[in-house]
Design a protein around this motif. Structure first.
Motif, PDB file in Angstrom:
ATOM      1  N   PRO A  94       1.133  11.316  30.077  1.00 43.59           N
ATOM      2  CA  PRO A  94      -0.188  10.792  29.706  1.00 43.59           C
ATOM      3  C   PRO A  94      -1.082  10.468  30.894  1.00 43.59           C
ATOM      4  CG  PRO A  94       1.555   9.196  29.255  1.00 43.59           C
ATOM      5  CD  PRO A  94       2.223  10.485  29.569  1.00 43.59           C
ATOM      6  N   GLU A  95      -0.537   9.877  31.947  1.00 43.98           N
ATOM      7  CA  GLU A  95      -1.374   9.510  33.078  1.00 43.98           C
ATOM      8  C   GLU A  95      -1.837  10.730  33.863  1.00 43.98           C
ATOM      9  OE1 GLU A  95      -0.003   6.417  35.570  1.00 43.98           O
ATOM     10  OE2 GLU A  95       0.258   4.970  33.938  1.00 43.98           O
ATOM     11  N   ASP A  96      -0.960  11.714  34.022  1.00 43.33           N
ATOM     12  CA  ASP A  96      -1.344  12.931  34.723  1.00 43.33           C
ATOM     13  C   ASP A  96      -2.434  13.693  33.971  1.00 43.33           C
ATOM     14  OD1 ASP A  96       0.460  12.412  36.708  1.00 43.33           O
ATOM     15  OD2 ASP A  96       1.993  13.818  35.992  1.00 43.33           O
ATOM     16  N   MET A  97      -2.334  13.718  32.656  1.00 44.81           N
ATOM     17  CA  MET A  97      -3.265  14.505  31.857  1.00 44.81           C
ATOM     18  C   MET A  97      -4.562  13.773  31.549  1.00 44.81           C
ATOM     19  SD  MET A  97      -1.838  17.431  31.480  1.00 44.81           S
ATOM     20  CE  MET A  97      -2.800  18.185  30.166  1.00 44.81           C
ATOM     21  N   LEU A  98      -4.501  12.467  31.375  1.00 48.29           N
ATOM     22  CA  LEU A  98      -5.671  11.696  30.949  1.00 48.29           C
ATOM     23  C   LEU A  98      -6.259  10.828  32.047  1.00 48.29           C
ATOM     24  CD1 LEU A  98      -4.381  10.431  27.471  1.00 48.29           C
ATOM     25  CD2 LEU A  98      -5.692  12.508  27.953  1.00 48.29           C
ATOM     26  N   GLY A  99      -5.471  10.527  33.069  1.00 52.98           N
ATOM     27  CA  GLY A  99      -5.853   9.507  34.027  1.00 52.98           C
ATOM     28  C   GLY A  99      -5.286   8.169  33.585  1.00 52.98           C
ATOM     29  N   ALA A 100      -4.947   7.320  34.541  1.00 58.26           N
ATOM     30  CA  ALA A 100      -4.254   6.067  34.216  1.00 58.26           C
ATOM     31  C   ALA A 100      -5.086   5.164  33.307  1.00 58.26           C
ATOM     32  CB  ALA A 100      -3.900   5.334  35.515  1.00 58.26           C
ATOM     33  N   GLU A 101      -6.378   5.030  33.608  1.00 59.88           N
ATOM     34  CA  GLU A 101      -7.224   4.122  32.819  1.00 59.88           C
ATOM     35  C   GLU A 101      -7.361   4.600  31.383  1.00 59.88           C
ATOM     36  OE1 GLU A 101     -11.809   2.403  32.747  1.00 59.88           O
ATOM     37  OE2 GLU A 101     -11.028   3.362  34.567  1.00 59.88           O
ATOM     38  N   ALA A 102      -7.657   5.901  31.197  1.00 59.48           N
ATOM     39  CA  ALA A 102      -7.821   6.435  29.844  1.00 59.48           C
ATOM     40  C   ALA A 102      -6.504   6.436  29.082  1.00 59.48           C
ATOM     41  CB  ALA A 102      -8.392   7.847  29.902  1.00 59.48           C
TER      42      ALA A 102
ATOM     43  N   GLY B  18      -2.274   6.752  25.367  1.00 57.79           N
ATOM     44  CA  GLY B  18      -1.667   8.038  25.682  1.00 57.79           C
ATOM     45  C   GLY B  18      -2.083   9.144  24.739  1.00 57.79           C
ATOM     46  N   ARG B  19      -3.316   9.093  24.270  1.00 58.31           N
ATOM     47  CA  ARG B  19      -3.813  10.053  23.281  1.00 58.31           C
ATOM     48  C   ARG B  19      -5.211  10.492  23.684  1.00 58.31           C
ATOM     49  NH1 ARG B  19      -6.804   9.424  18.384  1.00 58.31           N
ATOM     50  NH2 ARG B  19      -6.181  10.899  16.735  1.00 58.31           N
ATOM     51  N   LEU B  20      -5.477  11.803  23.679  1.00 58.14           N
ATOM     52  CA  LEU B  20      -6.830  12.275  23.943  1.00 58.14           C
ATOM     53  C   LEU B  20      -7.737  11.744  22.836  1.00 58.14           C
ATOM     54  CD1 LEU B  20      -8.553  14.136  25.807  1.00 58.14           C
ATOM     55  CD2 LEU B  20      -8.167  15.947  24.114  1.00 58.14           C
TER      56      LEU B  20
ATOM     57  N   PRO C  56     -10.571  11.794  30.884  1.00 59.68           N
ATOM     58  CA  PRO C  56     -10.196  13.172  30.542  1.00 59.68           C
ATOM     59  C   PRO C  56     -11.387  13.965  30.032  1.00 59.68           C
ATOM     60  CG  PRO C  56      -9.587  11.715  28.752  1.00 59.68           C
ATOM     61  CD  PRO C  56     -10.175  10.843  29.818  1.00 59.68           C
ATOM     62  N   ARG C  57     -11.663  15.079  30.607  1.00 59.40           N
ATOM     63  CA  ARG C  57     -12.803  15.872  30.203  1.00 59.40           C
ATOM     64  C   ARG C  57     -12.386  17.300  29.888  1.00 59.40           C
ATOM     65  NH1 ARG C  57     -14.295  14.468  35.674  1.00 59.40           N
ATOM     66  NH2 ARG C  57     -13.590  16.081  37.116  1.00 59.40           N
ATOM     67  N   ILE C  58     -13.102  17.905  28.967  1.00 59.82           N
ATOM     68  CA  ILE C  58     -12.971  19.326  28.640  1.00 59.82           C
ATOM     69  C   ILE C  58     -14.260  19.999  29.080  1.00 59.82           C
ATOM     70  CG2 ILE C  58     -12.753  21.037  26.804  1.00 59.82           C
ATOM     71  CD1 ILE C  58     -11.079  19.011  25.249  1.00 59.82           C
ATOM     72  N   VAL C  59     -14.136  21.055  29.852  1.00 60.11           N
ATOM     73  CA  VAL C  59     -15.300  21.800  30.330  1.00 60.11           C
ATOM     74  C   VAL C  59     -15.352  23.121  29.588  1.00 60.11           C
ATOM     75  CG1 VAL C  59     -16.438  22.845  32.318  1.00 60.11           C
ATOM     76  CG2 VAL C  59     -15.135  20.716  32.587  1.00 60.11           C
ATOM     77  N   LEU C  60     -16.452  23.353  28.889  1.00 59.20           N
ATOM     78  CA  LEU C  60     -16.655  24.590  28.131  1.00 59.20           C
ATOM     79  C   LEU C  60     -17.822  25.332  28.763  1.00 59.20           C
ATOM     80  CD1 LEU C  60     -15.974  26.358  25.666  1.00 59.20           C
ATOM     81  CD2 LEU C  60     -17.563  24.961  24.332  1.00 59.20           C
ATOM     82  N   CYS C  61     -17.557  26.542  29.263  1.00 54.39           N
ATOM     83  CA  CYS C  61     -18.577  27.341  29.936  1.00 54.39           C
ATOM     84  C   CYS C  61     -19.013  28.478  29.032  1.00 54.39           C
ATOM     85  CB  CYS C  61     -18.045  27.910  31.246  1.00 54.39           C
ATOM     86  SG  CYS C  61     -17.536  26.653  32.439  1.00 54.39           S
TER      87      CYS C  61
END
Length: 336
Positions: free
Chosen positions: A64-72, A78-80, A329-334
């Motif tokens: 969860p921390e690697d994927m979302l960042g510790a704060e988020a 631990g959930r997007l 956590p961000r999703i980038v859509l191009c």
């Protein structure tokens, strides 16, 4: 940054070519209604570059921390917290409403206790505020419009049932009793016929025309009369509308980018072959007249940040330039 692959939803209201072409693929003739980027348990994105195939929700649960960042990760358990979609609409979606966070938690817990762990209406304990940004021109119904305007349109239909419903609105401060009457007592054939005829003769961009257009897709569906009571919003590309808890809404046509809290709790009010739970709908719906909520845009160089009341998500649009986007956590859509 890690590549994720969306899940395509082949609902029958989707267009056949918009989403495939957006993704650089050839249409195969099937309706493609939605593309999902996120970690909702019913349709999590894939991680195609992983040596061990994992869905995004599984990877987040493991790291969860690697994927979302510790704060988020701490804030959201631990959930997007959000889900990103492309919608491609060939015919109207159901008129629907979403619960508040407290209503979702309570409803989910009651159904879990009462059905041996198999939820019915509440699929998760989360709310579902959402925002849609038009990619092509979009037609959206959102929120209750002034009751006197609805009553005037009903009288234009000039049937006994329409006059009866107009009288209900004349004595009301909100649309609760109108909704109850429409959805429990139904609409007669004469009123449906009048709506089809009068609406078809009305100018484009009017509520009568929008309701008649919806009725053409869903004959004899009382939701078309509910649609008559909703604000009609015509979005040009780049414009957006936000829908919070309790707001009746329906996306009617067009292609849009939608972002929402990570939930799938929906209660329907018509324009659908699916179940309409009228008592629950009336409990959840905010039936007070109010204009649609249009997000505030904050400009920062090439970035346009769309600000809403939702805490689970933010949306930044960037075109022709460089910009600083919000933290993970961000999703980038191009898209070109």
């Amino acid at each position: 940054m890690q590549r994720i692959t969306p899940v395509i939803r082949h609902y029958d209201w989707g267009t056949t070519d918009d989403i495939p072409r957006f993704l650089g693929a050839e249409p195969d003739g099937r309706p493609c209604a939605e593309a999902w980027w996120g970690a909702h348990t019913s349709a999590p994105s894939a991680l195609p570059d992983e040596a061990l195939p994992l869905a995004l929700d599984e990877r987040i649960a493991q790291q969860p921390e690697d994927m979302l960042g510790a704060e988020a990760a701490q804030r959201w358990g631990g959930r997007l917290p959000y889900l990103l979609k492309i919608l491609a609409i060939a015919k109207p979606l159901s008129i629907q409403v979403h619960p508040t966070l407290d209503q979702a938690r309570e409803g989910f817990a009651l159904e879990q206790r009462g059905t041996g762990g198999a939820p019915h209406t509440f699929l998760d304990p989360f709310h579902k505020p959402e925002m849609v940004v038009a990619i092509t021109p979009m037609r959206v119904l959102a929120g209750i419009r002034p009751l006197e305007w609805v009553a005037a349109d009903l009288r234009t239909l000039d049937t006994d049932r329409a006059w009866e419903l107009a009288a209900v609105l004349d004595e009301a401060e909100d649309a609760t009793e109108f909704l109850r009457s429409v959805l429990t007592e139904g609409i007669d054939d004469a009123t449906f016929a009048a709506l089809a005829t009068v609406g078809a003769a009305s100018a484009p961009g009017t509520s009568l025309r929008a309701a008649a257009d919806a009725l053409a897709f869903f004959p004899a569906d009382a939701g078309a009369v509910v649609a008559l009571a909703l604000n009609l919003v015509e979005l040009d590309p780049g414009e957006a509308v936000y829908t919070g808890a309790g707001i009746l809404h329906s996306y009617q046509s067009g292609v849009g980018l939608e972002i929402m809290a990570n939930s799938d709790n929906v209660v329907r009010a018509g324009l659908t072959p699916k179940h309409v739970d009228v008592p629950l709908l009336l409990t959840l719906a905010d039936a007070r007249p109010a204009p649609p909520s249009m997000p505030v845009a904050k400009l920062d160089g090439a970035a346009r940040h769309l600000v809403t009341a939702a805490e689970e998500f933010a949306l930044t649009l960037v075109k022709d330039g460089e910009a600083v986007v919000p933290a993970a956590p961000r999703i980038v859509l191009c898209h070109s």
